[in-house]
Design an enzyme around this catalytic site. Structure first.
Site, short mmCIF file in Angstrom:
data_model
loop_
_atom_site.label_atom_id
_atom_site.label_comp_id
_atom_site.label_asym_id
_atom_site.label_seq_id
_atom_site.Cartn_x
_atom_site.Cartn_y
_atom_site.Cartn_z
N LYS A 53 0.85 -1.20 0.00
CA LYS A 53 0.00 0.00 0.00
C LYS A 53 0.88 1.25 0.00
O LYS A 53 0.59 2.22 -0.70
CB LYS A 53 -0.94 -0.02 1.22
CG LYS A 53 -2.01 -1.11 1.09
CD LYS A 53 -2.76 -1.37 2.40
CE LYS A 53 -3.64 -2.61 2.23
NZ LYS A 53 -4.26 -3.06 3.49
N GLN A 97 -4.95 -1.95 9.81
CA GLN A 97 -4.65 -3.20 9.12
C GLN A 97 -5.19 -4.41 9.90
O GLN A 97 -4.94 -4.56 11.09
CB GLN A 97 -3.12 -3.33 8.92
CG GLN A 97 -2.70 -4.55 8.13
CD GLN A 97 -3.25 -4.58 6.70
OE1 GLN A 97 -3.25 -3.58 6.00
NE2 GLN A 97 -3.74 -5.73 6.28
N ASP A 120 -11.18 2.00 3.79
CA ASP A 120 -11.41 0.56 3.59
C ASP A 120 -12.87 0.30 3.21
O ASP A 120 -13.19 -0.75 2.67
CB ASP A 120 -11.13 -0.18 4.92
CG ASP A 120 -9.85 -1.00 4.86
OD1 ASP A 120 -9.37 -1.27 3.75
OD2 ASP A 120 -9.35 -1.36 5.95
#
Ligand code: NAD
Length: 288
Positions: A53, A97, A120
């Site tokens: 990322k 995460q 997300d």
């Protein structure tokens, strides 16, 4: 027949190319979009995902900041960090995460992130918008990547039978909702761990989305002639003493399908490109 490949790496690169101009415009007029990623603990796979990322942010010109919280941090440490990031006007996107250590309430933490910074797309507000037919918000990255890949094939999905294997909050369930939305108009079946006769469900499906995490669970001969196969699964298997990444669909399914995604190089890179798109959108919404 041998299926055409839906190349997620290539398509993701094209999407990122398109984002670069928005990012440079924003950077010139105000500041670069800013994504913050938080890792708790030492899960090695998480570090690999986060590095990918960060690399994507660098390619596009997005500023990225990483917070590494130690394994023994507690829920309150993470909550205060999320609150601080929510209030920071220089932060556009927040990503915690997954997986968090087992004593953390992962869903509860997700709900604490401001929905407009939830890049997300897992906050109930963002997931709930999909149910109301709105797809202009923060869409969950893997399902929206799947939809981009389907769109790229140019095939009409209208009235087609789509089977989504797996009903998770982050992949299967939102993917099913996006396929059924007005304008896409697929007829969707969701199968899960209690479903019976997966073989017949697969054999009658024009679009097959496999999102379980079990290698070879979809046998190649179950794939309907001419189907579109999106293999979301990422499984590490040992072949001849070496670790290989494979999906949920048995190798050789391209003999039956018309379109198929590779693993690796299919849904994975698209998920990252969609995260970049969400971050740019979140920044644009704050700045303009
Ligand atoms: P999950 O474990 O949360 O969900 C798995 C789902 O599979 C569950 O809903 C379960 O009911 C269903 N299932 C289990 N056995 C089944 C069976 N026999 N028949 C039908 N359904 C069954 O997993 P997830 O987070 O949704 O991820 C699924 C897979 O996708 C994993 O391999 C994961 O690594 C991969 N993944 C890939 C990406 C990517 O970017 N490529 C992103 C997210 C997840």
């Amino acid at each position: 027949m041998s299926a055409s490949i839906i190349d997620g790496k290539q398509l993701g690169a094209e999407i990122e190319e398109g984002l670069k101009s928005s990012v440079s415009k924003m950077t010139a007029s105000s500041r670069a979009p800013h994504l913050v990623v938080v890792i708790v603990g030492k899960d090695p796979a998480s570090f690999v995902y986060v590095r990918n990322k960060e690399k994507a942010c660098k390619r596009i010109g997005i500023r990225s900041t990483r917070y590494d919280l130690p394994e023994d941090s507690n829920h309150d440490d993470l909550i205060s960090l999320v609150r601080k990031l929510n209030d920071d006007p220089e932060v556009d996107g927040i990503l915690i995460q997954s997986p968090l250590p087992s004593d953390f309430d992962e869903i509860g933490i997700t709900e604490m992130i401001r929905p407009d910074k939830d890049v997300d797309g897992f906050h109930p507000v963002n997931l709930g918008r999909i149910v109301t037919g709105r797809t202009d918000g923060m869409l969950p990255c893997t399902p929206s990547g799947i939809m981009k890949m389907l769109e790229w094939t140019g095939e009409s999905l209208k009235g087609k039978k789509a089977l989504v294997i797996g009903r998770s909050r982050i992949v299967g369930m939102p993917a099913a909702l996006l396929l059924a939305q007005r304008g896409i108009d697929a007829t969707v079946t969701i199968s899960h761990s209690k479903s019976e006769d997966l073989e017949s469900l697969c054999r009658s499906s024009d679009i097959l989305i496999a999102a379980v995490g079990k290698p070879d669970m979809v046998r190649k001969e179950w794939v309907k002639e001419g189907a579109i196969v999106i293999d979301v699964g990422i499984n590490r298997v040992e072949v001849g003493g070496r670790i290989r990444l494979v999906g949920d669909v048995e190798e050789g399914a391209s003999e039956y399908a018309k379109w198929i995604t590779p693993v690796p190089g299919g849904v994975g890179p698209m998920t990252i490109s969609m995260l970049m798109m969400n971050t740019v959108r979140a920044a644009e919404a704050r700045m303009y």
